[in-house]
Design a protein around this motif. Structure first.
Motif, PDB file in Angstrom:
ATOM      1  N   UNK A 177       0.189  -2.881  -7.062  1.00 20.88           N
ATOM      2  CA  UNK A 177       1.540  -2.568  -6.597  1.00 20.88           C
ATOM      3  C   UNK A 177       2.403  -2.024  -7.731  1.00 20.88           C
ATOM      4  N   UNK A 178       2.208  -2.577  -8.940  1.00 20.24           N
ATOM      5  CA  UNK A 178       2.996  -2.105 -10.080  1.00 20.24           C
ATOM      6  C   UNK A 178       2.678  -0.650 -10.386  1.00 20.24           C
ATOM      7  N   UNK A 179       1.410  -0.293 -10.366  1.00 22.47           N
ATOM      8  CA  UNK A 179       1.026   1.098 -10.614  1.00 22.47           C
ATOM      9  C   UNK A 179       1.558   2.020  -9.514  1.00 22.47           C
ATOM     10  N   UNK A 219      -1.511   7.688 -12.399  1.00 24.42           N
ATOM     11  CA  UNK A 219      -1.250   6.331 -11.913  1.00 24.42           C
ATOM     12  C   UNK A 219      -1.768   6.147 -10.487  1.00 24.42           C
ATOM     13  N   UNK A 220      -1.600   7.177  -9.679  1.00 22.20           N
ATOM     14  CA  UNK A 220      -2.037   7.127  -8.288  1.00 22.20           C
ATOM     15  C   UNK A 220      -3.552   6.971  -8.205  1.00 22.20           C
ATOM     16  N   UNK A 221      -4.288   7.668  -9.078  1.00 16.52           N
ATOM     17  CA  UNK A 221      -5.742   7.533  -9.108  1.00 16.52           C
ATOM     18  C   UNK A 221      -6.141   6.103  -9.487  1.00 16.52           C
ATOM     19  N   UNK A 222      -5.387   5.500 -10.424  1.00 21.49           N
ATOM     20  CA  UNK A 222      -5.678   4.122 -10.819  1.00 21.49           C
ATOM     21  C   UNK A 222      -5.435   3.159  -9.665  1.00 21.49           C
ATOM     22  N   UNK A 225      -8.381   3.499  -7.285  1.00 24.24           N
ATOM     23  CA  UNK A 225      -9.583   2.870  -7.826  1.00 24.24           C
ATOM     24  C   UNK A 225      -9.521   1.355  -7.680  1.00 24.24           C
ATOM     25  N   UNK A 226      -8.346   0.769  -7.904  1.00 21.95           N
ATOM     26  CA  UNK A 226      -8.219  -0.687  -7.816  1.00 21.95           C
ATOM     27  C   UNK A 226      -8.283  -1.190  -6.384  1.00 21.95           C
ATOM     28  N   UNK A 227      -7.930  -0.342  -5.434  1.00 25.91           N
ATOM     29  CA  UNK A 227      -7.916  -0.742  -4.031  1.00 25.91           C
ATOM     30  C   UNK A 227      -9.334  -0.742  -3.435  1.00 25.91           C
ATOM     31  N   UNK A 228     -10.241   0.019  -4.033  1.00 28.79           N
ATOM     32  CA  UNK A 228     -11.599   0.148  -3.478  1.00 28.79           C
ATOM     33  C   UNK A 228     -12.295  -1.185  -3.294  1.00 28.79           C
ATOM     34  N   UNK A 229     -12.019  -2.139  -4.173  1.00 30.17           N
ATOM     35  CA  UNK A 229     -12.686  -3.439  -4.072  1.00 30.17           C
ATOM     36  C   UNK A 229     -12.232  -4.231  -2.848  1.00 30.17           C
TER      37      UNK A 229
END
Length: 231
Positions: A177-179, A219-222, A225-229
């Motif tokens: 959420x911060x990103x 930042x959006x790509x990060x 990537x973090x949401x994939x899990x």
């Protein structure tokens, strides 16, 4: 196109008088004009000098320009303050009364997905708009279309902000959420910078806006990537 501001182009202080600005302009034109000095002739420099003097040579347009410089400095300070406080905000954000997995699923569905669609559109559409504008940055019709594009993006951006604030993020998604928050801020500031270009044709605002979009995209790509899990 110039990377420095108009005062730097004319090599004068922001506190210079109108007479000093006029004197500096004449001196530089004489230095770089091919009719007066073949050794130092520079057509591109003449263009930059004329553009700077067009703004600073008139007291009213100069006041407007000074205000824009002041606003840019204030926005930079504001961005730094938001960055410093954002992490604290999300560490304090908590939601109770629901299972952790259910909270994650709800936030991804109601907040992340809608914001993701809006951000993807805005970030991916800028390059095409810049390419079209580059055909003739001073063409009234192209500038009007660019302005309409920015207005549309602002409306979408406001919707993304509203959606983002509609539901607190689960603790496990605080970093994600911060990103996403940082990315939204960069897009909003980038749109503000881009909006200055149709007002004074100073391409520094285009460069700054594009750089903010580049940061927002990273930042959006990060975030993705973090949401994939979780998907």
């Amino acid at each position: 196109m110039a990377d420095s501001n108009h005062y730097e182009i004319l090599k004068v202080s922001p506190n210079a008088s109108q007479a000093e600005i006029k004197q500096a302009y004449r001196r530089l034109v004489k230095l770089f004009h091919p009719d007066s000095n073949q050794e130092t002739a520079d057509k591109e420099q003449i263009i930059r000098i004329n553009a700077a003097y067009e703004v600073l040579g008139d007291s009213q347009t100069r006041l407007n320009y000074d205000e824009q410089l002041k606003n840019s400095a204030q926005k930079l300070n504001s961005r730094q303050q938001r960055t410093a406080s954002a992490q604290k905000h999300y560490q304090a954000t908590r939601k109770t009364g629901k299972d952790a997995d259910e909270q994650v699923e709800e936030w991804l569905r109601l907040v992340y997905q809608p914001v993701k669609r809006i951000l993807a559109y805005i970030l991916n559409s800028l390059e095409e708009q810049i390419d079209e504008l580059a055909a003739d940055p001073f063409d009234d019709e192209l500038l009007e279309e660019f302005q309409e594009y920015l207005d549309s993006c602002r409306q979408d951006f406001k919707q993304a902000q509203t959606t983002f604030r509609s539901l607190p993020n689960p603790p496990s998604l605080a970093r994600t959420a911060a990103h996403l928050y940082y990315s939204l801020n960069q897009v909003g500031d980038g749109l503000e910078e881009l909006a200055y270009f149709p007002l004074n044709y100073d391409d520094r605002y285009l460069h700054t806006g594009q750089e903010m979009f580049r940061i927002a995209r990273k930042l959006f790509y990060e975030v993705q990537a973090s949401v994939k899990q979780y998907t």
